[in-house]
Design a protein around this motif. Structure first.
Motif, PDB file in Angstrom:
ATOM      1  N   THR A 127       1.176  -1.697  -0.046  1.00 31.69           N
ATOM      2  CA  THR A 127      -0.070  -0.334   0.428  1.00 31.69           C
ATOM      3  C   THR A 127       0.870   1.104   0.171  1.00 31.69           C
ATOM      4  O   THR A 127       2.161   1.305   0.929  1.00 31.69           O
ATOM      5  CB  THR A 127      -1.213  -0.220   1.304  1.00 31.69           C
ATOM      6  OG1 THR A 127      -1.546  -0.716   1.205  1.00 31.69           O
ATOM      7  CG2 THR A 127      -1.863   0.963   1.641  1.00 31.69           C
TER       8      THR A 127
ATOM      9  N   SER B 155      -3.742   6.936  -1.415  1.00 31.83           N
ATOM     10  CA  SER B 155      -3.554   5.722  -1.571  1.00 31.83           C
ATOM     11  C   SER B 155      -3.566   4.757  -2.998  1.00 31.83           C
ATOM     12  O   SER B 155      -5.062   5.174  -3.011  1.00 31.83           O
ATOM     13  CB  SER B 155      -3.564   5.048   0.239  1.00 31.83           C
ATOM     14  OG  SER B 155      -4.933   4.584   0.263  1.00 31.83           O
TER      15      SER B 155
ATOM     16  N   SER C 265      -3.532  -0.013  -3.581  1.00 32.28           N
ATOM     17  CA  SER C 265      -2.942  -1.096  -3.436  1.00 32.28           C
ATOM     18  C   SER C 265      -2.537  -1.843  -4.255  1.00 32.28           C
ATOM     19  O   SER C 265      -3.004  -2.302  -5.186  1.00 32.28           O
ATOM     20  CB  SER C 265      -3.596  -1.754  -2.557  1.00 32.28           C
ATOM     21  OG  SER C 265      -3.713  -0.562  -1.215  1.00 32.28           O
TER      22      SER C 265
ATOM     23  N   PRO D 254      -6.486  -4.159   0.344  1.00 31.98           N
ATOM     24  CA  PRO D 254      -5.795  -5.193  -0.027  1.00 31.98           C
ATOM     25  C   PRO D 254      -6.346  -6.116   1.179  1.00 31.98           C
ATOM     26  O   PRO D 254      -5.269  -7.406   1.852  1.00 31.98           O
ATOM     27  CB  PRO D 254      -4.254  -4.214   1.010  1.00 31.98           C
ATOM     28  CG  PRO D 254      -5.229  -2.493   1.353  1.00 31.98           C
ATOM     29  CD  PRO D 254      -6.206  -2.909   0.515  1.00 31.98           C
TER      30      PRO D 254
END
Length: 191
Positions: A57, A64, A66, A92
């Motif tokens: 990540t 963000s 991942s 994730p």
């Protein structure tokens, strides 16, 4: 991304200020934090085959994202350049659940503080990253590009040219892995 080789060299950096200033001249850097979790089978078969399975990540000021990454064994031993297969993940935690349901176990998790610089050199897209891992001493520089198998040597040549411009010599290069260094640091903390 699939079918390409991640051509990369990693070095320990002594003069971080100089390298950072030179990288900023090439391209403005972006601060990102990587949260990496590496997986293996219970018998560590992936490690034995020099393969990696990772969920990463990447967080920065914009948010963000991942990624699930599988790296096969190196095709060029001196640099560790290897085929990389990567895809973006929506969640994730779901990947973690699926991997563990399939029999994978968490090998190690770690955090990397990165400053990424993306630019073009010798007609190649390059990513140069200054890396600090809170659990280990020192600053590292990773310089990488993607290339088809028949262009690995040319990609390494481009990277060596960039490293020379940054004042990084062959003696600064390392094949030390963050996972190995973090595992050793944790073992020292226990003992």
């Amino acid at each position: 991304m699939s079918g390409l080789i991640e051509v990369e060299l990693k070095a320990r950096v002594d003069d971080v200020g100089h390298v950072r200033a030179e990288l900023e001249r090439l391209a403005p850097g972006v601060e990102e934090t990587y949260h990496d979790t590496y997986y293996d089978l219970p018998d560590e078969a992936l490690t034995a085959r020099d393969q990696e399975l990772r969920v990463r990540t990447v967080a920065n000021d914009a948010g963000s994202r991942s990624l699930l990454t599988f790296k096969t064994a190196p095709v060029e031993e001196a640099s560790g350049s290897r085929p990389e297969h990567e895809t973006e993940l929506a969640d994730p935690a779901v990947a973690d659940t699926v991997l563990k349901a399939l029999g994978a176990v968490e090998l190690i998790s770690l955090r990397k503080l990165c400053r990424n610089h993306r630019f073009t050199a010798e007609n190649r897209e390059v990513l140069a990253t200054l890396v600090e891992v809170p659990e280990i001493d020192g600053t590292y520089l990773e310089v990488e590009t993607l290339a088809p198998a028949h262009e690995v040597d040319a990609g390494l040549s481009t990277i060596r040219t960039i490293l020379a411009r940054l004042g990084i010599g062959e003696g600064d290069l390392t094949n030390e892995t963050y996972t190995g260094a973090v595992a050793a640091a944790r073992q020292r903390d226990i003992g």
